[in-house]
Write a protein that holds these residues in place. Structure first.
Motif, PDB file in Angstrom:
ATOM      1  N   ALA A 283       0.853  -1.181   0.000  1.00 53.04           N
ATOM      2  CA  ALA A 283       0.000   0.000   0.000  1.00 53.04           C
ATOM      3  C   ALA A 283       0.883   1.221   0.000  1.00 53.04           C
ATOM      4  O   ALA A 283       1.736   1.377   0.849  1.00 53.04           O
TER       5      ALA A 283
ATOM      6  N   HIS B 263       4.926   5.099   1.682  1.00 54.03           N
ATOM      7  CA  HIS B 263       4.768   5.040   3.138  1.00 54.03           C
ATOM      8  C   HIS B 263       5.845   5.845   3.843  1.00 54.03           C
ATOM      9  O   HIS B 263       5.576   6.540   4.829  1.00 54.03           O
TER      10      HIS B 263
ATOM     11  N   HIS C 275      -5.812  -3.337   6.166  1.00 52.99           N
ATOM     12  CA  HIS C 275      -5.183  -2.321   5.334  1.00 52.99           C
ATOM     13  C   HIS C 275      -6.153  -1.491   4.501  1.00 52.99           C
ATOM     14  O   HIS C 275      -5.734  -0.506   3.896  1.00 52.99           O
TER      15      HIS C 275
ATOM     16  N   ASP D 146      -2.362   4.261   4.743  1.00 55.10           N
ATOM     17  CA  ASP D 146      -3.062   3.456   3.730  1.00 55.10           C
ATOM     18  C   ASP D 146      -4.358   4.086   3.242  1.00 55.10           C
ATOM     19  O   ASP D 146      -4.647   4.086   2.049  1.00 55.10           O
TER      20      ASP D 146
ATOM     21  N   HIS E 108      -7.379   2.141  -1.627  1.00 55.31           N
ATOM     22  CA  HIS E 108      -7.654   1.409  -0.384  1.00 55.31           C
ATOM     23  C   HIS E 108      -9.036   1.726   0.172  1.00 55.31           C
ATOM     24  O   HIS E 108      -9.411   1.241   1.242  1.00 55.31           O
TER      25      HIS E 108
ATOM     26  N   ASP F  20      -0.029   2.646  -5.906  1.00 61.00           N
ATOM     27  CA  ASP F  20       0.885   2.286  -4.829  1.00 61.00           C
ATOM     28  C   ASP F  20       2.300   2.790  -5.111  1.00 61.00           C
ATOM     29  O   ASP F  20       2.941   3.382  -4.251  1.00 61.00           O
TER      30      ASP F  20
END
Length: 265
Positions: free
Chosen positions: A22, A28, A79, A138, A144, A174
């Motif tokens: 994700a 991230h 997630h 996420d 998501h 992503d």
């Protein structure tokens, strides 16, 4: 023997399918680094007491890396929160109020509640903090909060920028659009992390239902853009969506800082 297990885990991580991630590794870390820049001194100290020398940017990928270990398979549904139809904001608020499934929304609420407890074990604190950081990030990735039927765009197969290796809509959001910028995560943060105190306050005041609504509305636009297509041009896609993607990364980081400051600040 321990070193062999670590080596095998590292190899497994390298070969995880991209669609299981994700935001991807850099996405991230970007969110985590942005969040770190807005922590209060008290929150920073409390987080360091839990995570040690592991930064928010680095720990934010733990929840994806640990998918290599079958013992953590139960975390996979934490997630995302998918929606079967486009909703108005009042409809989404009502849906979330009644939500009892195991998903990103219910587990965020669970993790925040648990991390408020004074007698929580160190092991649980580490696990729950890692998961909370990851999930907040996420849900700012629009896919998501997308459709159950196509697994958040994973089943929407596409060719990216004439690459002969097929990909999917989820993976584009992503990783591929972020990686196209050819920036390290720290360079990326230096590029997009420019907010005023007023902007941060407004973003952090928004309830989680608004985060999810914003993301799901973007997901619908993302679906509509590729309807009837089997390939997308990276350059054209970048022109249309990089501003949206950067805004979501920024929101994710700023809002994560708000959550952490409320918990630990």
């Amino acid at each position: 023997m321990k070193s062999i297990r670590i080596f095998l885990l590292a190899i497994a991580i390298m070969y995880l399918p991209v669609q299981t991630m994700a935001w991807g590794t850099n996405g991230h870390r970007i969110c985590g680094q942005i969040a770190d820049s807005y922590l209060t001194p008290k929150a920073r100290a409390a987080i360091k007491a839990i995570l040690g020398d592991e930064s928010i940017a680095m720990t934010s990928n733990w929840a994806d890396f640990i998918k290599s270990d079958p013992a953590y398979n139960y975390l996979s549904v934490w997630h995302y929160v998918d929606f079967d139809k486009r909703m108005t904001y009042p409809e989404m608020q009502a849906y979330l109020k009644a939500d009892t499934t195991t998903d990103a929304y219910t587990k965020m609420n669970f993790l925040i509640g648990e991390l408020k407890k004074k007698n929580l074990s160190k092991t649980s604190k580490v696990l729950y903090l890692r998961m909370l950081i990851h999930i907040v990030e996420d849900v700012h990735q629009p896919m998501h909060t997308a459709h159950t039927a196509d697994k958040g765009g994973n089943d929407v197969k596409l060719t990216w920028n004439n690459n002969p290796q097929p990909t999917n809509l989820h993976s584009i959001w992503d990783s591929q659009l972020i990686d196209m910028q050819q920036l390290s995560f720290t360079e990326y943060v230096a590029w997009i992390n420019h907010t005023t105190a007023k902007q941060r306050a407004e973003l952090q005041a928004a309830p989680v239902s608004q985060w999810l609504f914003e993301s799901s509305q973007l997901a619908e636009k993302i679906y509509a853009d590729v309807e009837g297509k089997d390939k997308v041009s990276g350059y054209n896609y970048n022109f249309k969506f990089i501003g949206v993607l950067n805004q979501q990364l920024l929101k994710g980081g700023v809002r994560l800082a708000g959550v952490l400051n409320q918990l630990f600040g």
